[in-house]
Design an enzyme around this catalytic site. Sequence first.
Site, PDB file in Angstrom:
ATOM      1  N   LYS A   9       0.827  -1.214   0.000  1.00 47.94           N
ATOM      2  CA  LYS A   9       0.000   0.000   0.000  1.00 47.94           C
ATOM      3  C   LYS A   9       0.865   1.271   0.000  1.00 47.94           C
ATOM      4  O   LYS A   9       2.069   1.213   0.259  1.00 47.94           O
ATOM      5  CB  LYS A   9      -0.927  -0.041   1.219  1.00 47.94           C
ATOM      6  CG  LYS A   9      -1.960  -1.181   1.172  1.00 47.94           C
ATOM      7  CD  LYS A   9      -2.933  -1.106   2.359  1.00 47.94           C
ATOM      8  CE  LYS A   9      -4.005  -2.169   2.276  1.00 47.94           C
ATOM      9  NZ  LYS A   9      -4.999  -2.046   3.385  1.00 47.94           N
ATOM     10  N   TYR A  49     -12.298  -1.834  -3.838  1.00 48.67           N
ATOM     11  CA  TYR A  49     -12.824  -2.048  -2.481  1.00 48.67           C
ATOM     12  C   TYR A  49     -14.360  -1.972  -2.432  1.00 48.67           C
ATOM     13  O   TYR A  49     -14.911  -1.670  -1.377  1.00 48.67           O
ATOM     14  CB  TYR A  49     -12.216  -1.027  -1.525  1.00 48.67           C
ATOM     15  CG  TYR A  49     -10.862  -1.423  -0.957  1.00 48.67           C
ATOM     16  CD1 TYR A  49     -10.705  -2.589  -0.202  1.00 48.67           C
ATOM     17  CD2 TYR A  49      -9.742  -0.612  -1.137  1.00 48.67           C
ATOM     18  CE1 TYR A  49      -9.473  -2.940   0.342  1.00 48.67           C
ATOM     19  CE2 TYR A  49      -8.500  -0.969  -0.588  1.00 48.67           C
ATOM     20  CZ  TYR A  49      -8.384  -2.140   0.144  1.00 48.67           C
ATOM     21  OH  TYR A  49      -7.173  -2.485   0.693  1.00 48.67           O
ATOM     22  N   PHE A  57     -15.426   3.584   6.942  1.00 47.01           N
ATOM     23  CA  PHE A  57     -14.058   3.967   6.563  1.00 47.01           C
ATOM     24  C   PHE A  57     -13.830   3.960   5.056  1.00 47.01           C
ATOM     25  O   PHE A  57     -12.705   4.203   4.589  1.00 47.01           O
ATOM     26  CB  PHE A  57     -13.029   3.069   7.260  1.00 47.01           C
ATOM     27  CG  PHE A  57     -13.202   1.584   7.023  1.00 47.01           C
ATOM     28  CD1 PHE A  57     -12.732   0.981   5.858  1.00 47.01           C
ATOM     29  CD2 PHE A  57     -13.830   0.780   7.971  1.00 47.01           C
ATOM     30  CE1 PHE A  57     -12.888  -0.380   5.643  1.00 47.01           C
ATOM     31  CE2 PHE A  57     -13.983  -0.594   7.758  1.00 47.01           C
ATOM     32  CZ  PHE A  57     -13.513  -1.168   6.593  1.00 47.01           C
ATOM     33  N   ARG A  85      -2.008 -14.246   4.160  1.00 51.13           N
ATOM     34  CA  ARG A  85      -2.737 -13.609   5.273  1.00 51.13           C
ATOM     35  C   ARG A  85      -1.973 -13.785   6.586  1.00 51.13           C
ATOM     36  O   ARG A  85      -1.936 -12.870   7.415  1.00 51.13           O
ATOM     37  CB  ARG A  85      -4.151 -14.191   5.403  1.00 51.13           C
ATOM     38  CG  ARG A  85      -5.092 -13.935   4.227  1.00 51.13           C
ATOM     39  CD  ARG A  85      -5.570 -12.518   4.091  1.00 51.13           C
ATOM     40  NE  ARG A  85      -6.169 -11.975   5.299  1.00 51.13           N
ATOM     41  CZ  ARG A  85      -6.843 -10.815   5.323  1.00 51.13           C
ATOM     42  NH1 ARG A  85      -7.031 -10.101   4.218  1.00 51.13           N
ATOM     43  NH2 ARG A  85      -7.330 -10.348   6.438  1.00 51.13           N
ATOM     44  N   THR A  91      -5.400  -7.024  10.752  1.00 57.75           N
ATOM     45  CA  THR A  91      -5.711  -5.748  10.098  1.00 57.75           C
ATOM     46  C   THR A  91      -5.167  -4.570  10.900  1.00 57.75           C
ATOM     47  O   THR A  91      -4.565  -3.652  10.343  1.00 57.75           O
ATOM     48  CB  THR A  91      -7.241  -5.603   9.933  1.00 57.75           C
ATOM     49  OG1 THR A  91      -7.740  -6.762   9.264  1.00 57.75           O
ATOM     50  CG2 THR A  91      -7.595  -4.367   9.135  1.00 57.75           C
ATOM     51  N   ARG A 102       2.565  -6.474   9.009  1.00 64.86           N
ATOM     52  CA  ARG A 102       1.857  -5.317   9.566  1.00 64.86           C
ATOM     53  C   ARG A 102       2.443  -4.899  10.918  1.00 64.86           C
ATOM     54  O   ARG A 102       2.510  -3.702  11.223  1.00 64.86           O
ATOM     55  CB  ARG A 102       0.358  -5.609   9.652  1.00 64.86           C
ATOM     56  CG  ARG A 102      -0.310  -5.480   8.272  1.00 64.86           C
ATOM     57  CD  ARG A 102      -1.695  -6.023   8.265  1.00 64.86           C
ATOM     58  NE  ARG A 102      -2.457  -5.592   7.079  1.00 64.86           N
ATOM     59  CZ  ARG A 102      -3.630  -6.107   6.742  1.00 64.86           C
ATOM     60  NH1 ARG A 102      -4.173  -7.074   7.476  1.00 64.86           N
ATOM     61  NH2 ARG A 102      -4.267  -5.676   5.668  1.00 64.86           N
ATOM     62  N   ASN A 112      -2.008   0.251   6.777  1.00 64.78           N
ATOM     63  CA  ASN A 112      -1.489  -1.010   7.323  1.00 64.78           C
ATOM     64  C   ASN A 112      -0.646  -1.807   6.329  1.00 64.78           C
ATOM     65  O   ASN A 112      -0.592  -3.027   6.383  1.00 64.78           O
ATOM     66  CB  ASN A 112      -2.633  -1.835   7.914  1.00 64.78           C
ATOM     67  CG  ASN A 112      -3.692  -2.195   6.888  1.00 64.78           C
ATOM     68  OD1 ASN A 112      -3.575  -1.836   5.718  1.00 64.78           O
ATOM     69  ND2 ASN A 112      -4.705  -2.905   7.320  1.00 64.78           N
ATOM     70  N   HIS A 115      -2.185  -5.380   1.453  1.00 66.45           N
ATOM     71  CA  HIS A 115      -3.478  -6.023   1.218  1.00 66.45           C
ATOM     72  C   HIS A 115      -3.220  -7.460   0.784  1.00 66.45           C
ATOM     73  O   HIS A 115      -2.247  -7.728   0.077  1.00 66.45           O
ATOM     74  CB  HIS A 115      -4.252  -5.315   0.101  1.00 66.45           C
ATOM     75  CG  HIS A 115      -5.437  -6.115  -0.379  1.00 66.45           C
ATOM     76  ND1 HIS A 115      -6.651  -6.054   0.246  1.00 66.45           N
ATOM     77  CD2 HIS A 115      -5.542  -7.047  -1.367  1.00 66.45           C
ATOM     78  CE1 HIS A 115      -7.478  -6.913  -0.362  1.00 66.45           C
ATOM     79  NE2 HIS A 115      -6.828  -7.522  -1.338  1.00 66.45           N
ATOM     80  N   GLU A 126      -9.827 -10.057  -7.642  1.00 64.58           N
ATOM     81  CA  GLU A 126      -8.764  -9.065  -7.449  1.00 64.58           C
ATOM     82  C   GLU A 126      -7.620  -9.234  -8.461  1.00 64.58           C
ATOM     83  O   GLU A 126      -7.063  -8.242  -8.935  1.00 64.58           O
ATOM     84  CB  GLU A 126      -8.234  -9.155  -6.015  1.00 64.58           C
ATOM     85  CG  GLU A 126      -9.273  -8.676  -5.007  1.00 64.58           C
ATOM     86  CD  GLU A 126      -8.868  -8.888  -3.558  1.00 64.58           C
ATOM     87  OE1 GLU A 126      -9.674  -8.546  -2.669  1.00 64.58           O
ATOM     88  OE2 GLU A 126      -7.746  -9.392  -3.305  1.00 64.58           O
TER      89      GLU A 126
HETATM   90  P1  IDP Z   1      -7.946  -6.749   5.679  1.00 65.38           P
HETATM   91  O1  IDP Z   1      -7.122  -5.823   4.803  1.00 65.38           O
HETATM   92  O2  IDP Z   1      -7.142  -7.251   6.853  1.00 65.38           O
HETATM   93  O3  IDP Z   1      -8.591  -7.873   4.894  1.00 65.38           O
HETATM   94  P2  IDP Z   1     -10.580  -5.497   5.786  1.00 65.38           P
HETATM   95  O4  IDP Z   1     -11.519  -5.652   6.922  1.00 65.38           O
HETATM   96  O5  IDP Z   1     -10.888  -6.253   4.522  1.00 65.38           O
HETATM   97  O6  IDP Z   1      -9.107  -5.876   6.325  1.00 65.38           O
HETATM   98  O7  IDP Z   1     -10.470  -3.951   5.483  1.00 65.38           O
HETATM   99  C1  IDP Z   1      -9.874  -3.490   4.284  1.00 65.38           C
HETATM  100  C2  IDP Z   1      -8.943  -2.345   4.625  1.00 65.38           C
HETATM  101  O8  IDP Z   1      -9.719  -1.242   5.119  1.00 65.38           O
HETATM  102  C3  IDP Z   1      -7.934  -2.623   5.743  1.00 65.38           C
HETATM  103  O9  IDP Z   1      -6.772  -3.295   5.307  1.00 65.38           O
HETATM  104  C4  IDP Z   1      -7.621  -1.223   6.223  1.00 65.38           C
HETATM  105  O10 IDP Z   1      -6.719  -0.535   5.341  1.00 65.38           O
HETATM  106  C5  IDP Z   1      -8.990  -0.554   6.130  1.00 65.38           C
HETATM  107  N1  IDP Z   1      -9.759  -0.656   7.384  1.00 65.38           N
HETATM  108  C6  IDP Z   1     -10.347  -1.751   7.916  1.00 65.38           C
HETATM  109  N2  IDP Z   1     -10.968  -1.478   9.076  1.00 65.38           N
HETATM  110  C7  IDP Z   1     -10.783  -0.159   9.276  1.00 65.38           C
HETATM  111  C8  IDP Z   1     -11.189   0.747  10.319  1.00 65.38           C
HETATM  112  O11 IDP Z   1     -11.866   0.388  11.289  1.00 65.38           O
HETATM  113  N3  IDP Z   1     -10.797   2.054  10.181  1.00 65.38           N
HETATM  114  C9  IDP Z   1     -10.038   2.485   9.115  1.00 65.38           C
HETATM  115  N4  IDP Z   1      -9.653   1.690   8.122  1.00 65.38           N
HETATM  116  C10 IDP Z   1      -9.998   0.380   8.195  1.00 65.38           C
HETATM  117 MG    MG Z   2     -10.017  -7.751   3.362  1.00 65.06          MG
END
Ligand code: IDP
Ligand code: MG
Length: 137
Positions: A9, A49, A57, A85, A91, A102, A112, A115, A126
Amino acid sequence: MEQTLSIIKPDAVKKNVTGQIISRFEQNDLRIVAMKRIQLSKAEAEGFYYVHKERPFFESLTTFMSEGPIVVMVLEGEDAIAKNRALMGATNPANAESGTIRKDFADDIERNAVHGSDSAESAAFEILYFFSGMEIR
Ligand code: IDP
Ligand code: MG
């Protein structure tokens, strides 16, 4: 053999840790079978997304994902989706295990570092979002 989509990212590209992150994939028997460095438009980030479009968010996430260049890869290996993963960590980096990408490179739950596809269905969508068949070797 399985394929998954990985994105380094904008936060991690800006920190110049692309090579360190890629090394972790290679050290864990994931092979890069396609890769490019691009910058997403806001609309392209929203398309990627779209599953999160109702989340609070979404606006902030898609602004972040289009703020600078990213490195997008197709990783191939045994259990590539789950393995990636596991290497990524939780996350929220505050909850990520030590030694995960991470934990070591992310700033917060949004910025973070990486992805990774979370299922075979999302990996298929994707990978096709970024690469044509001819680009994956
Ligand atoms: P993941 O990347 O671990 O699969 P997801 O729940 O799919 O997590 O969320 C996608 C992306 O959205 C996350 O990687 C992060 O960048 C962002 N994100 C997820 N939850 C939050 C939040 O509560 N606040 C801000 N950004 C978030
Ligand atoms: Mg995800």
